[in-house]
Design a protein around this motif. Sequence first.
Motif, PDB file in Angstrom:
ATOM      1  N   GLY A 253      69.506 -78.743  90.640  1.00 41.92           N
ATOM      2  CA  GLY A 253      69.087 -79.488  89.420  1.00 41.92           C
ATOM      3  C   GLY A 253      70.266 -78.698  88.506  1.00 41.92           C
ATOM      4  N   GLY A 254      70.736 -77.645  88.465  1.00 42.15           N
ATOM      5  CA  GLY A 254      71.417 -77.155  87.322  1.00 42.15           C
ATOM      6  C   GLY A 254      72.672 -77.793  87.270  1.00 42.15           C
ATOM      7  N   PRO A 255      73.683 -78.102  88.352  1.00 41.35           N
ATOM      8  CA  PRO A 255      74.883 -78.728  88.197  1.00 41.35           C
ATOM      9  C   PRO A 255      74.649 -80.206  87.686  1.00 41.35           C
ATOM     10  N   LEU A 256      73.522 -80.769  87.580  1.00 41.43           N
ATOM     11  CA  LEU A 256      73.378 -81.976  86.995  1.00 41.43           C
ATOM     12  C   LEU A 256      73.897 -82.044  85.568  1.00 41.43           C
ATOM     13  N   ALA A 257      74.137 -80.847  84.892  1.00 34.99           N
ATOM     14  CA  ALA A 257      74.562 -80.859  83.650  1.00 34.99           C
ATOM     15  C   ALA A 257      75.953 -81.419  83.502  1.00 34.99           C
ATOM     16  N   THR A 258      76.823 -81.276  84.637  1.00 35.08           N
ATOM     17  CA  THR A 258      77.976 -81.782  84.496  1.00 35.08           C
ATOM     18  C   THR A 258      78.303 -83.215  84.859  1.00 35.08           C
ATOM     19  N   LEU A 259      77.055 -83.934  85.309  1.00 37.11           N
ATOM     20  CA  LEU A 259      77.075 -85.394  85.947  1.00 37.11           C
ATOM     21  C   LEU A 259      77.907 -86.307  84.633  1.00 37.11           C
ATOM     22  N   ALA A 260      78.734 -87.275  85.113  1.00 36.54           N
ATOM     23  CA  ALA A 260      79.364 -88.079  84.203  1.00 36.54           C
ATOM     24  C   ALA A 260      79.040 -89.438  84.744  1.00 36.54           C
ATOM     25  N   GLU A 261      79.146 -89.567  85.970  1.00 36.75           N
ATOM     26  CA  GLU A 261      78.907 -91.118  86.443  1.00 36.75           C
ATOM     27  C   GLU A 261      77.808 -91.084  87.646  1.00 36.75           C
ATOM     28  N   ALA A 262      76.945 -91.944  87.747  1.00 37.19           N
ATOM     29  CA  ALA A 262      76.137 -92.198  88.799  1.00 37.19           C
ATOM     30  C   ALA A 262      76.477 -93.616  89.362  1.00 37.19           C
ATOM     31  N   ASP A 263      76.768 -93.580  90.661  1.00 35.21           N
ATOM     32  CA  ASP A 263      76.944 -94.849  91.298  1.00 35.21           C
ATOM     33  C   ASP A 263      76.016 -95.134  92.674  1.00 35.21           C
ATOM     34  N   LEU A 264      75.087 -96.042  92.109  1.00 35.50           N
ATOM     35  CA  LEU A 264      74.095 -96.264  92.987  1.00 35.50           C
ATOM     36  C   LEU A 264      74.238 -97.570  93.912  1.00 35.50           C
ATOM     37  N   SER A 265      75.655 -97.922  93.905  1.00 39.51           N
ATOM     38  CA  SER A 265      75.772 -99.227  94.404  1.00 39.51           C
ATOM     39  C   SER A 265      75.836 -99.152  96.195  1.00 39.51           C
ATOM     40  N   GLY A 266      75.808 -97.771  96.445  1.00 36.09           N
ATOM     41  CA  GLY A 266      75.962 -97.624  98.060  1.00 36.09           C
ATOM     42  C   GLY A 266      74.741 -97.162  98.492  1.00 36.09           C
TER      43      GLY A 266
ATOM     44  N   VAL B  19      67.500 -74.233  81.327  1.00 38.43           N
ATOM     45  CA  VAL B  19      68.970 -74.917  81.980  1.00 38.43           C
ATOM     46  C   VAL B  19      68.542 -76.243  82.775  1.00 38.43           C
ATOM     47  N   LEU B  20      67.437 -76.004  83.461  1.00 33.46           N
ATOM     48  CA  LEU B  20      67.045 -77.412  84.458  1.00 33.46           C
ATOM     49  C   LEU B  20      66.731 -78.435  83.452  1.00 33.46           C
ATOM     50  N   ASP B  21      65.830 -77.900  82.503  1.00 36.27           N
ATOM     51  CA  ASP B  21      65.143 -79.039  81.320  1.00 36.27           C
ATOM     52  C   ASP B  21      66.308 -79.829  80.991  1.00 36.27           C
ATOM     53  N   ALA B  22      67.416 -79.029  80.348  1.00 35.06           N
ATOM     54  CA  ALA B  22      68.597 -79.724  79.776  1.00 35.06           C
ATOM     55  C   ALA B  22      69.183 -80.507  80.725  1.00 35.06           C
ATOM     56  N   ALA B  23      69.463 -80.324  81.696  1.00 31.91           N
ATOM     57  CA  ALA B  23      70.285 -80.688  83.170  1.00 31.91           C
ATOM     58  C   ALA B  23      69.370 -82.021  83.353  1.00 31.91           C
ATOM     59  N   LEU B  24      68.165 -81.936  83.638  1.00 28.23           N
ATOM     60  CA  LEU B  24      67.524 -83.380  84.000  1.00 28.23           C
ATOM     61  C   LEU B  24      67.442 -84.117  82.699  1.00 28.23           C
TER      62      LEU B  24
ATOM     63  N   PHE C 290      64.612 -67.307  96.601  1.00 31.45           N
ATOM     64  CA  PHE C 290      64.352 -68.924  95.839  1.00 31.45           C
ATOM     65  C   PHE C 290      65.760 -69.237  95.497  1.00 31.45           C
ATOM     66  N   ALA C 291      65.839 -70.707  95.017  1.00 32.75           N
ATOM     67  CA  ALA C 291      67.154 -71.143  94.658  1.00 32.75           C
ATOM     68  C   ALA C 291      66.413 -72.286  93.428  1.00 32.75           C
ATOM     69  N   PRO C 292      66.297 -71.783  92.283  1.00 37.32           N
ATOM     70  CA  PRO C 292      65.697 -72.911  91.620  1.00 37.32           C
ATOM     71  C   PRO C 292      66.903 -73.664  91.003  1.00 37.32           C
ATOM     72  N   LEU C 293      68.009 -73.171  90.781  1.00 37.47           N
ATOM     73  CA  LEU C 293      69.220 -74.112  90.144  1.00 37.47           C
ATOM     74  C   LEU C 293      69.992 -75.043  91.352  1.00 37.47           C
ATOM     75  N   THR C 294      69.675 -74.468  92.415  1.00 38.32           N
ATOM     76  CA  THR C 294      70.705 -75.111  93.486  1.00 38.32           C
ATOM     77  C   THR C 294      69.959 -75.708  94.573  1.00 38.32           C
TER      78      THR C 294
ATOM     79  N   GLY D 295      60.646 -69.889  91.313  1.00 36.18           N
ATOM     80  CA  GLY D 295      61.552 -68.700  91.207  1.00 36.18           C
ATOM     81  C   GLY D 295      62.347 -68.794  90.013  1.00 36.18           C
ATOM     82  N   ALA D 296      62.038 -69.826  89.148  1.00 35.15           N
ATOM     83  CA  ALA D 296      62.803 -69.989  87.988  1.00 35.15           C
ATOM     84  C   ALA D 296      62.455 -69.112  86.958  1.00 35.15           C
ATOM     85  N   SER D 297      63.472 -68.458  86.425  1.00 30.20           N
ATOM     86  CA  SER D 297      63.483 -67.492  84.938  1.00 30.20           C
ATOM     87  C   SER D 297      63.003 -68.286  83.868  1.00 30.20           C
ATOM     88  N   GLU D 298      62.909 -67.622  82.610  1.00 36.36           N
ATOM     89  CA  GLU D 298      62.738 -68.726  81.477  1.00 36.36           C
ATOM     90  C   GLU D 298      63.851 -69.426  81.054  1.00 36.36           C
TER      91      GLU D 298
END
Length: 372
Positions: A165-178, A221-226, A104-108, A213-216
């Motif tokens: 999903g995990g790395p979305l915690a580092t999101l600073a900008e979302a550009d949807l123009s493309g 982590v995922l809930d905070a990132a989302l 499983f790869a719950p975070l990636t 496959g996500a642990s508690e």
Amino acid sequence: METARVLVAADKFKGSLTAVQVAERVTAGLRRVVPGLAVEALPVADGGDGTVAAAVAAGFERREARVTGPLGDPVRAAYALRGDTAVVEMAEASGLQHLPDGVFAPLTATTYGSGELLKAALEAGARTIVFGVGGSATTDGGAGMLAALGARFLDADGKPVAPGGGPLATLAEADLSGLDPRLADVDLILASDVDNPLTGPKGAPEVYGRQKGASEEDIAVLDAALTHYASVLGPDAAALPGAGAAGGIGYGALVALGARFRPGIEVMLDVLGFASALDRATLVITGEGSLDEQTLHGKAPAGVAAAARAAGIGVVAVCGRLALPPEALEKAGIRRAYALAELEPDPAISMVQAGPLLERAAESIARDFLAG
């Protein structure tokens, strides 16, 4: 006396029979008791895995595309096309079936391939896309899907955010123009049997994370990132019904692609031509692997039974196991359910022998409702 015409509109028996095989076995059993019986098969699905197969069985053309799987490896994924209507099943690109056993790869895990599959449908000329979501290996809020369609997700350094999903915690900008401009002219229908919000106690990580496959700790982590991801893209859409479907891919479709949410079975019954098939029927047989409390909340048999009852047509069901009392079945519009577990109590044997057992169950239905 009216000539009997049976419509078999059942979902798959997960792990043992496809919806097409269910219809074949039921038909064989019925005709063993009533030779020459008029039987019409309309395999159904509720937006989850098996949705493309149901569309193909109803006359859609099967198309294939090479896309990115949930772990980043290339996979073959199918969608269905008829005229300018496409049926796209996210599980074909980003489903649990693409994970090796026990991996499983719950975070990636990424939905990038689901975006590529939507793009393939656009390139095939689709102007209406039924996007069936369910069975996902992912919890990335649809970020991968949107990236494949031209969105850019950047961190504080202006670098692309890593998949999952995990790395979305580092999101600073979302550009949807493309985003692919063709999406503006498409009716995108989010078809799901899940109406959960994106985050919180009923959200995608908490309710569905463990089966991926996500642990508690992963779930937190995922809930905070989302939650952070939604604060950047638009928090209001995170509470919409269906936003939490398939690891939050519903949210991505709703907030950025202009999708509209509809219960999956309702959409699929429309797409498959169920109403006209129902007009020709005197009895409907529906079913799925397990008839249980979940069935009543938007699963295929409940949708089929509701539509048949509204048309005044009787419904019986077949299933592997039955976990609903008669009064719940009656309330759902199902007169009687025939469970394989009644014929073979050992679940392992029942799964292996599902085909022959289902034929025997269908013989019982024919004797009880059609013979004489």
